[in-house]
Scaffold this active site. Structure first.
Site, short mmCIF file in Angstrom:
data_model
loop_
_atom_site.label_atom_id
_atom_site.label_comp_id
_atom_site.label_asym_id
_atom_site.label_seq_id
_atom_site.Cartn_x
_atom_site.Cartn_y
_atom_site.Cartn_z
N PHE A 91 3.11 7.96 3.87
CA PHE A 91 2.98 6.63 3.25
C PHE A 91 4.22 5.75 3.44
O PHE A 91 4.63 5.02 2.52
CB PHE A 91 2.63 6.77 1.75
CG PHE A 91 1.65 7.86 1.49
CD1 PHE A 91 0.34 7.73 1.92
CD2 PHE A 91 2.04 9.03 0.88
CE1 PHE A 91 -0.57 8.75 1.73
CE2 PHE A 91 1.14 10.07 0.68
CZ PHE A 91 -0.17 9.92 1.11
N CYS A 92 4.81 5.84 4.63
CA CYS A 92 6.03 5.03 4.92
C CYS A 92 7.12 5.28 3.89
O CYS A 92 7.87 4.35 3.52
CB CYS A 92 5.71 3.54 5.00
SG CYS A 92 4.51 3.15 6.25
N ALA A 93 7.18 6.50 3.40
CA ALA A 93 8.23 6.87 2.45
C ALA A 93 8.66 8.30 2.78
O ALA A 93 8.60 9.20 1.94
CB ALA A 93 7.71 6.76 1.02
N HIS A 95 9.81 2.46 3.27
CA HIS A 95 10.75 2.10 4.35
C HIS A 95 11.04 0.60 4.38
O HIS A 95 12.11 0.18 4.85
CB HIS A 95 10.20 2.52 5.71
CG HIS A 95 9.97 4.01 5.83
ND1 HIS A 95 10.78 4.93 5.20
CD2 HIS A 95 9.03 4.72 6.49
CE1 HIS A 95 10.34 6.14 5.47
NE2 HIS A 95 9.28 6.04 6.24
#
Ligand code: PLP
Length: 474
Positions: free
Chosen positions: A382-384, A135
């Site tokens: 995982f911020c994805a 992100h």
């Protein structure tokens, strides 16, 4: 930093010695069944540090003083060490300080945000990015520009044909290509020569998010073929064994020379009157306020250490670990790995393995590994989110449903994986212990009374909690 600092002399550090050189290497931690030696497989999130780096930092602390305009010896020494670290960073990635500038930030996220404010001047500018991004390399662009995404192949790699198609479709309207050097979810390493060359053909610039790549591969921003140059680069020291809070933004000086600095205040000016402000030269202009001097020195020491170990040995060792883990995991029927599962390809990827065990919730598996195996992994997206959605084949309809649940503060169904990520100090013996735990979990041999906190999506064993103040007190 003194004459006895081992990092100041030309030394070769053997990869075999690294486990013993790690700070906190032989740490036993509590588990449900007693205590166990801690295994850290969460290096993609952040790495621990090494004694060589922490000793270098502590020897610097006796000389610590604020940098730049101080005239005392300690201030001058601190400024000298600070700027020496900047030179080391530039050398580390082949940046040319005549045309480029190294700006110290808090982390990669701040570095990309800073660049976005300097780089995007028009809401209609197109930033071409990919569905593989963290992100941090997506949301800053989304806020200021029109973002176009390049999709993925079946195996989760970036679809190069689609990239070429989008370059053709949008052509010179594309101002920037924003791409990760390597994925924090699948461990894929992107073909930066290809992406840079094609980006430059349409007259756009490329920014590489090297948060994951920098600790594992050498990077050359200015290779002999100028088409392959990397215009902008960011990375974070805390992922490369210097967890003291520093990030790096490197790029074209001209972008930062133009206009006002992103952050204003002390340190960024030549002169201020009630009517006028004259900005200082770079890099001061973009480093408002007192910088994280200790963090910068630590990053310099970490770079020295990585170089003393050597990229060939780092790549070889991490590939051995990854191939070893994949071979063992491939033999466990209940395990699904997302991304490349072939051990033979281990040298072409990072030691980042995302997986699930049967239908077990990823949060539960991660909790069991931590509470019963003393193994630190990470679980979730995982911020994805967009990448994990693709890797897990979550349909748009399910995704909408999940959105509603999450907004209603219920994260119990959130899709995701557990992620084991290796660093230069990990060993095959640690992987053996991980595999023993994975097999136990796969056959249902674990504590059966974990309680789910729906709001957080986290599992904790009923009747057990860690007594942190027995281990550390502020
Ligand atoms: C690929 C990638 N980019 C960016 C970031 C953000 O890094 P930081 O949290 O240091 O800003 C991360 C962190 O995990 C990452 O993996």
């Amino acid at each position: 930093m003194n004459n006895t600092d081992p990092l100041l002399t030309e030394i070769k550090i053997s990869i075999k010695d690294l486990p013993n050189l790690l700070v906190g290497a032989d740490t036993d931690v509590p588990t449900l069944n007693g205590t166990e030696r801690y295994i850290n497989f969460d290096n993609a999130a952040s790495t621990p540090t090494f004694k060589l780096i922490s000793e270098s930092v502590s020897s610097f602390l006796q000389w610590y003083s604020n940098v730049h305009r101080g005239t005392g010896f300690k201030s001058q020494l601190s400024s000298w060490a600070f700027e020496q670290a900047r030179d080391l960073v530039a050398d580390f990635v082949g940046a040319d300080l005549k045309t480029q500038v190294v700006i110290f930030t808090k982390n990669s996220t701040e570095a990309i945000n800073r660049l976005s404010y300097k780089f995007i001047l028009n809401k209609d500018d197109i930033v071409l990015t990919t569905l593989m991004e963290h992100h941090s390399n997506e949301l800053p662009w989304r806020r200021l520009a029109k973002v176009v995404h390049v999709g993925l192949n079946e195996d989760g790699t970036i679809n190069k044909d689609e990239f070429l198609d989008k370059l053709k479709t949008y052509g010179s309207k594309i101002k920037l290509v924003a791409i990760t050097g390597a994925s924090n979810v699948s461990g894929y390493i992107n073909d930066l020569d290809f992406f840079a060359t094609e980006t430059h053909k349409v007259g756009a610039k490329i920014i590489v998010d090297a948060a994951q790549l920098a600790p594992h591969r050498s990077i050359d921003m200015k290779p002999s073929d100028p088409a392959k140059r990397l215009d902008y680069l960011v990375f974070s020291a805390h992922k490369m064994y210097a967890p003291f809070g520093i990030g790096v933004l490197i790029g074209d000086r001209k972008i930062f020379e133009y206009g006002d600095p992103v952050t204003v205040g002390g340190g960024v000016v030549d002169i201020v009157t009630l009517e006028e402000v004259y900005w200082a030269d770079l890099p001061d202009k973009e480093e408002a306020g007192t910088p994280n001097i200790v963090g910068v020195v630590a990053l310099g020491s970490a770079i020295r250490m990585l170089e003393a170990v050597g990229w060939d040995d780092i790549i070889k060792h991490e590939a051995e670990l990854t191939a070893y883990a994949l071979e063992k995991l491939n033999n466990i029927d209940e395990v699904t790995i997302y991304g490349d599962t072939n051990p033979a390809n281990a040298a072409n990827r990072l030691g980042v393995i995302s997986m699930n065990i049967g239908e077990l919730p990823h949060g539960l598996v991660a909790a069991i590994l931590g509470y019963e195996g003393a193994i630190g992994v990470r679980s979730g997206c995982f911020c994805a989110h967009t990448y994990v959605k693709e890797l897990l084949n979550v349909s748009d309809a399910d995704s909408k449903l999940l959105e509603q649940q999450i907004l209603a503060r219920d994260r119990s169904q959130i899709p995701g994986t557990i992620r084991a990520s290796f660093g230069i100090y990990n060993t095959t013996e640690e992987i053996d212990k991980f595999i023993v735990m994975v097999k136990k979990i796969a056959r249902g041999d674990y504590f059966k009374d974990y309680i789910l906190n729906k709001e957080k999506g986290e599992y904790t064993p009923n009747g057990f909690s860690f007594d942190f103040d027995k281990f550390y007190q502020l």
